[in-house]
Design a protein around this motif. Structure first.
Motif, PDB file in Angstrom:
ATOM      1  N   SER A   1      -4.901  -2.615  -2.558  1.00 22.78           N
ATOM      2  CA  SER A   1      -3.875  -1.836  -1.765  1.00 22.78           C
ATOM      3  C   SER A   1      -2.962  -2.935  -0.921  1.00 22.78           C
TER       4      SER A   1
ATOM      5  N   GLY B   1      -2.368   7.356  -9.852  1.00 19.75           N
ATOM      6  CA  GLY B   1      -1.233   7.402  -8.703  1.00 19.75           C
ATOM      7  C   GLY B   1       0.329   7.856  -9.043  1.00 19.75           C
TER       8      GLY B   1
ATOM      9  N   VAL C   1       7.682   1.723  -7.656  1.00 22.02           N
ATOM     10  CA  VAL C   1       6.516   1.734  -6.702  1.00 22.02           C
ATOM     11  C   VAL C   1       5.675   2.569  -7.283  1.00 22.02           C
ATOM     12  N   ASP C   2       4.383   1.839  -7.242  1.00 27.27           N
ATOM     13  CA  ASP C   2       3.037   2.719  -7.966  1.00 27.27           C
ATOM     14  C   ASP C   2       2.528   3.079  -6.455  1.00 27.27           C
ATOM     15  N   THR C   3       2.356   4.229  -6.240  1.00 26.30           N
ATOM     16  CA  THR C   3       1.688   4.666  -4.852  1.00 26.30           C
ATOM     17  C   THR C   3       0.690   5.838  -5.015  1.00 26.30           C
ATOM     18  N   ASP C   4      -0.394   5.698  -4.009  1.00 24.89           N
ATOM     19  CA  ASP C   4      -1.286   6.592  -3.772  1.00 24.89           C
ATOM     20  C   ASP C   4      -1.314   7.321  -2.761  1.00 24.89           C
TER      21      ASP C   4
ATOM     22  N   GLN D   1       3.420   4.180   3.565  1.00 30.44           N
ATOM     23  CA  GLN D   1       3.182   4.133   2.075  1.00 30.44           C
ATOM     24  C   GLN D   1       2.013   3.098   1.717  1.00 30.44           C
TER      25      GLN D   1
ATOM     26  N   THR E   1       0.287   1.326  -1.453  1.00 35.28           N
ATOM     27  CA  THR E   1       0.572   1.190  -2.929  1.00 35.28           C
ATOM     28  C   THR E   1      -0.155  -0.125  -3.520  1.00 35.28           C
ATOM     29  N   ARG E   2      -0.061  -0.138  -4.766  1.00 33.73           N
ATOM     30  CA  ARG E   2      -0.653  -1.254  -5.581  1.00 33.73           C
ATOM     31  C   ARG E   2       0.189  -2.234  -6.370  1.00 33.73           C
TER      32      ARG E   2
ATOM     33  N   ILE F   1       4.826  -3.119  -6.474  1.00 37.18           N
ATOM     34  CA  ILE F   1       6.267  -2.938  -6.477  1.00 37.18           C
ATOM     35  C   ILE F   1       6.808  -3.776  -7.290  1.00 37.18           C
TER      36      ILE F   1
END
Length: 198
Positions: A41, A70, A117-120, A167, A169-170, A172
């Protein structure tokens, strides 16, 4: 990414110096591809994000360390004011090291086209215009990663503004990512953009 070599060292040195001083904007053209993620992350923060053409759906990211749930957020056109991006890694023989990127200060925000964007985790004060919640992800506008699997929960809006964006994220990606007033540093120790809430 291929970089065209400049024939004279003096011109190349001047360009690098200009980028480091923030005098030359950096624009990266990226072709989104499907790739295995590192699974690590990193943080993204901004005073504000303004975007048009917003979609979001739940997904699973495949990484070298397994699969992670996510939310995938896609924005057709986005501007981020006072962007900060940080990743803290551990290097053998050195320990914790932070790579910190800052850009988009003052009157020239960071600009991104087809931002994904992959976010958790995400925090901030958000305003959406003409939002639809509970849409089938396969019916979202756009193509590629802007759409999710059939039956998956999704939402969409004409535009979005997020103030005080924080944020985790893993991944972008963007078709174009223009970093005005770019500053990149690598330092020992953990120096993230923000301290995550426990």
């Amino acid at each position: 990414m291929a970089i065209a070599l400049v024939p004279t060292l003096a011109v190349s040195a001047a360009l690098v110096a200009g980028i480091g001083a923030g005098a030359v904007p950096v624009s990266l053209a990226i072709s989104p591809t499907t790739a295995t993620l590192s699974g690590q992350s990193f943080q993204v923060a901004a005073d504000s994000l303004e975007g048009t053409g917003f979609t979001q759906y739940l997904a699973v990211d495949s990484s070298a360390h397994g699969d992670f749930p996510g939310a995938v957020s896609a924005i057709n056109s986005a501007e981020l004011h006072n962007l900060c991006q940080s990743v803290v890694s551990s290097l053998p023989g050195i320990g914790e090291v932070t790579m910190l990127i800052k850009a988009g200060g003052g009157s020239k925000p960071v600009h991104a086209d087809q931002l994904i964007v992959d976010t958790d985790a995400l925090e901030g004060d958000a305003t959406f215009h003409n939002i639809q919640i509970g849409t089938d992800a396969a019916q979202l506008p756009g193509d590629g990663r802007a759409k999710g699997p059939s039956g998956a929960f999704a939402q969409q809006a004409d535009s979005v503004r997020i103030d005080h964006l924080r944020q985790t994220t893993r991944s972008i990606s963007a078709a174009t990512f223009q970093l005005n007033d770019l500053h990149l540093t690598v330092k020992k120790g953990a120096q993230p953009c923000f301290r995550a809430a426990p």
